[in-house]
Structure formats: C-alpha cells, structure tokens
Design a protein around this motif. Structure first.
Motif, PDB file in Angstrom:
ATOM      1  N   ARG A  11      -1.451  10.787   1.343  1.00 41.10           N
ATOM      2  CA  ARG A  11      -1.928  10.576   2.759  1.00 41.10           C
ATOM      3  C   ARG A  11      -0.452  10.865   3.492  1.00 41.10           C
ATOM      4  NH1 ARG A  11      -1.962   4.992   3.857  1.00 41.10           N
ATOM      5  NH2 ARG A  11      -0.944   4.746   1.909  1.00 41.10           N
ATOM      6  N   LYS A  12      -0.630  10.670   4.727  1.00 45.31           N
ATOM      7  CA  LYS A  12       0.558  11.088   5.751  1.00 45.31           C
ATOM      8  C   LYS A  12       1.055   9.443   6.041  1.00 45.31           C
ATOM      9  CE  LYS A  12       0.513  14.055   9.156  1.00 45.31           C
ATOM     10  NZ  LYS A  12       0.192  14.350  10.494  1.00 45.31           N
ATOM     11  N   LEU A  13       2.276   9.149   5.485  1.00 42.35           N
ATOM     12  CA  LEU A  13       2.544   7.685   5.696  1.00 42.35           C
ATOM     13  C   LEU A  13       3.579   7.744   6.689  1.00 42.35           C
ATOM     14  CD1 LEU A  13       3.628   7.026   1.994  1.00 42.35           C
ATOM     15  CD2 LEU A  13       1.598   6.496   3.150  1.00 42.35           C
ATOM     16  N   GLU A  14       3.409   6.434   7.616  1.00 42.49           N
ATOM     17  CA  GLU A  14       4.236   6.378   9.022  1.00 42.49           C
ATOM     18  C   GLU A  14       5.104   5.350   8.430  1.00 42.49           C
ATOM     19  OE1 GLU A  14       3.819   5.006  13.535  1.00 42.49           O
ATOM     20  OE2 GLU A  14       2.193   4.549  12.198  1.00 42.49           O
ATOM     21  N   PHE A  15       6.539   5.635   8.408  1.00 43.67           N
ATOM     22  CA  PHE A  15       7.609   4.702   8.089  1.00 43.67           C
ATOM     23  C   PHE A  15       7.915   4.188   9.628  1.00 43.67           C
ATOM     24  CE2 PHE A  15       7.420   7.142   4.343  1.00 43.67           C
ATOM     25  CZ  PHE A  15       7.977   6.461   3.440  1.00 43.67           C
ATOM     26  N   LYS A  16       8.029   2.714   9.596  1.00 42.83           N
ATOM     27  CA  LYS A  16       8.647   2.199  10.664  1.00 42.83           C
ATOM     28  C   LYS A  16       8.949   0.820  10.551  1.00 42.83           C
ATOM     29  CE  LYS A  16       4.015   0.896  12.594  1.00 42.83           C
ATOM     30  NZ  LYS A  16       3.140   0.840  13.796  1.00 42.83           N
ATOM     31  N   ALA A  19       0.737  -1.104   0.086  1.00 39.49           N
ATOM     32  CA  ALA A  19      -0.012   0.174   0.131  1.00 39.49           C
ATOM     33  C   ALA A  19       0.658   1.092  -0.075  1.00 39.49           C
ATOM     34  CB  ALA A  19      -0.982  -0.041   1.338  1.00 39.49           C
ATOM     35  N   PHE A  20       1.823   1.251   0.408  1.00 39.06           N
ATOM     36  CA  PHE A  20       2.943   2.367   0.418  1.00 39.06           C
ATOM     37  C   PHE A  20       3.519   2.885  -0.804  1.00 39.06           C
ATOM     38  CE2 PHE A  20       4.898   3.715   4.496  1.00 39.06           C
ATOM     39  CZ  PHE A  20       3.859   3.340   5.446  1.00 39.06           C
ATOM     40  N   GLY A  21       2.971   1.806  -1.991  1.00 38.61           N
ATOM     41  CA  GLY A  21       3.577   2.299  -3.299  1.00 38.61           C
ATOM     42  C   GLY A  21       2.223   3.133  -3.942  1.00 38.61           C
ATOM     43  N   GLN A  22       1.220   3.206  -3.322  1.00 42.71           N
ATOM     44  CA  GLN A  22       0.147   3.658  -4.009  1.00 42.71           C
ATOM     45  C   GLN A  22      -0.115   5.247  -3.431  1.00 42.71           C
ATOM     46  OE1 GLN A  22      -3.264   1.320  -2.623  1.00 42.71           O
ATOM     47  NE2 GLN A  22      -2.327  -0.562  -3.465  1.00 42.71           N
TER      48      GLN A  22
END
Length: 380
Positions: free
Chosen positions: A108-113, A84-87
């Motif tokens: 969207r505001k993505l949360e990297f973790k 989903a991070f590629g969308q």
C-alpha cells in the motif's frame, strides 16, 4: 547510539540506533550487531511512501560493515504506530555490486503524519574484523502529495558508523551531583577501556583525562555542559565517540562588559513551563538567551523505557543530541532528572518516545530575559 538525520534529501525523518553502541569489530568472538531505523514524518507534514532501501558495503575492508551474507540477515518491521503500519511489508535481501542491499516494500501507499512511525530492523549481522568508518545509505520512494508519483530520494549524507576495537568500552558519564550552588565543584565518573585518548571539554576549555576514570571540575559559576571525547587512531583514520552530560548551577555569576541599568535588572530570568511534546511526537523551540531546560522523565509503572531526545543546533557550534531514559518495567518508581544547557539562538528539537501514562515535565530557566519559544519545524 542514536544518530539523527535532519531530513537532508529525504521527505521522511530517520533515526538510526545501533546495539551495541559504540560498534565494536569482531575479535576472538563474533560481534552481533542490530540496526534499528526509526522512520517518521516531520511534524505538521504528510509524506506518502511505499518503499525504503538500506545499503552498505559488504566484505572485510575497513569501510565495509560485515561479511554476513544478506540472505542470512534478519529483517523485521517493528514498533509500528498505528499497528497496521507494520503489516503488508515484503523484504528482499541481496548482494549487488559488493553492497548488501535490503529493500522493504509495502503493498500500500502509506501516509506518514503526526505520531505515525515504523521501525525497520536489520540484525544477526556479524561485524567484520577491521576498524574503520562505514556509510549506511538509505533511499526512500516518497511524495508530499498523494496524487504525485513516488520517486526515489537518497539520504544525504548517509549515516556514519565507526567500528571500534573489540575491547573498547565507553559509557555511563555521570556527575556526582546534577545541581550545585555557585562556586562548587563536581566529580564526573565514567566507564572506559584504557587504549584510546580521552579529552574532557567544557565551555571553551579542554583537558586530557587519558588513563583516568574520574575527573574533578573547576569551581562552576554557571550551568555547564560537559563532553568526554574518545579518539582512537590505531586503525588509521581516527575514530571519535563522545558522551555528554550537564550540571545546573544555582545563582550563577553574570559576566558583562559595560552595563547601564535604569530600571529593574534580572540576573536570572523566571522559570517558565515548556509545552512538552506528546508521546511519539516532536516539538521545536528557539532559545532567546542562554539557559537550561530542566525537568524529569518517568515511565509508567510496569512499562518499558520512556525516552526524551533533545537535539540542539546552532550554526556556529553544530549539532549535538542528549538522550534521557526512564525504565520502570520492573514496577519500580524511577524519575530521571533532565538538564540540558542551551546556548542563545539555538534551535532545539524535543522528541518523546514511550508509552501511555509516562510523565514528562519540562521548564525553561533562562540566564537573561530571552524566552524559549516554539517554532515551526525546519524543513532541512
């Protein structure tokens, strides 16, 4: 070539890979270049992000990368985990004040973790025809707290890319044996074009190997790392590119000044298993003595390459990265041996990229009593 940033100025961590590596200028034929920016959060931290921008000088100058119009450059979002991070990414390419500017914005505001990662790609870039050094600038719009506003943070310093002559070739530095008994020699071979100056470095010594494609080492008394450096001054500012490898020596000699022993003396510490990083993650360690990380890497049968990147940092000697890959996409069984010489007090980042089913086994072989302890990830 993979260039690792130590999160200077940014909250996220970046790795830049160039294809091909090193980067040649265009000659009789245009040289197509692909840039891959892998992005992840530092281990144990969360970073919120919705925009990343990549910039470099456009034109024919030595410090410019390409004359390709930004609108003609392919921009992609690949290798996202989770998918989903590629969308929901939009891409904008423009020429601003003689710079090619590529902006990736997510709705969207993505949360990297944790194992979250995404790779931004620029390709169909035609490298210009002038040798020189290029700065690839990166800015992110991030925050460490979900309630905080996202603000711009530039990577400092930018990624450096040297543009080499179009005929330059330099690859495949390898020893004829990766482990030898004490007192024996190894022969290193490599593939290289003839024009640059080549120097072999080991321990605190160096020797010119310009014009050669092989070199016999002196008798080895301990595990030794080798670095073969190419330097080309024909374009003005010197271009430098290095390849590294290492050879493990069994039963190494121990050199001391004064020694007083009132009990048991260990010349070689016991081998200790290392908690290898899970796929898509990094772990950090500190060496309590000189030693070697040994092991092997094997990609799952039928799967693309598995990779271990080991970045070794010590204040007195700087930073270097060694990469090991195993590609079993053809269904064959290939084990890649791993041997990484580590000086005392060095900090080491081990990052494993690959697929489910990969095998990574690592052990610490100290030349003394010091351990290889896991540490909290550095913040800068």
């Amino acid at each position: 070539m993979a260039i690792h940033a130590r999160s200077a100025g940014t909250l996220l961590r970046y790795t830049l890979k160039t294809v091909p590596a090193p980067v040649p200028i265009s000659g009789e034929n245009d040289q197509d270049l692909r840039l891959e920016f892998k992005i992840e959060a530092p281990p144990g931290q969360s970073v919120y992000c919705n925009k990343i921008q990549i910039r470099f000088l456009h034109g024919a100058a030595p410090e410019a990368l390409s004359q390709t119009a930004p609108a003609e450059v392919y921009t992609g979002v690949e290798a996202a985990s989770p998918p989903a991070f590629g969308q929901n990414w939009t891409r904008k390419a423009e020429l601003v004040d003689k710079q090619a500017v590529f902006t990736f914005t997510n709705s969207r505001k993505l949360e990297f973790k944790g194992a979250t990662t995404v790779t931004l790609v620029l390709s169909r870039l035609i490298v210009n025809k002038t040798q020189g050094s290029v700065k690839i600038e990166v800015s992110e719009w991030t925050a460490a707290d979900n309630s905080a506003p996202l603000t711009e943070k530039p990577l400092d310093p930018p990624f450096p890319i040297d543009k080499w002559p179009s005929e330059f070739t330099f690859q495949n530095l390898r020893p004829d044996r990766i482990s030898v008994p004490r007192g024996e020699k190894v022969t290193l071979t490599w593939e290289a074009s003839r024009k640059p100056i080549y120097t072999m470095h080991w321990d605190d010594q160096q020797q010119s190997v310009t014009g050669d494609l092989s070199w016999e080492s002196p008798a080895l008394e301990r595990t030794t790392g080798f670095m073969l450096m190419a330097q080309d001054d024909s374009g003005g500012a010197p271009l430098i590119y290095a390849l590294t490898t290492a050879v493990t020596v069994t039963e190494p000699n121990l050199t001391v000044g004064d020694l007083e022993a009132n009990g048991v003396v260990r010349m070689q510490g016991p081998r200790a298993a290392i908690a290898a990083p899970p796929r898509g993650q990094a772990r950090y360690f500190k060496a309590g003595t000189d030693g070697t990380v040994l092991g092997y890497l094997q990609a799952a049968s039928g799967q693309p390459a598995a990779t271990l990147a080991a970045t070794v940092y010590r204040a007195a000697t700087g930073e270097y990265t060694m990469r090991f890959s195993s590609d079993n996409s053809a269904g064959t069984t290939i084990e890649t041996p791993i041997s990484i010489p580590i000086p005392a007090d060095a900090e080491v980042r081990l990052y494993h990229a690959g697929n489910d089913g990969d095998t990574l086994n690592l052990a610490w072989l100290p030349r003394g009593a010091g351990a290889f302890d896991e540490i909290t990830p550095p913040t800068a």
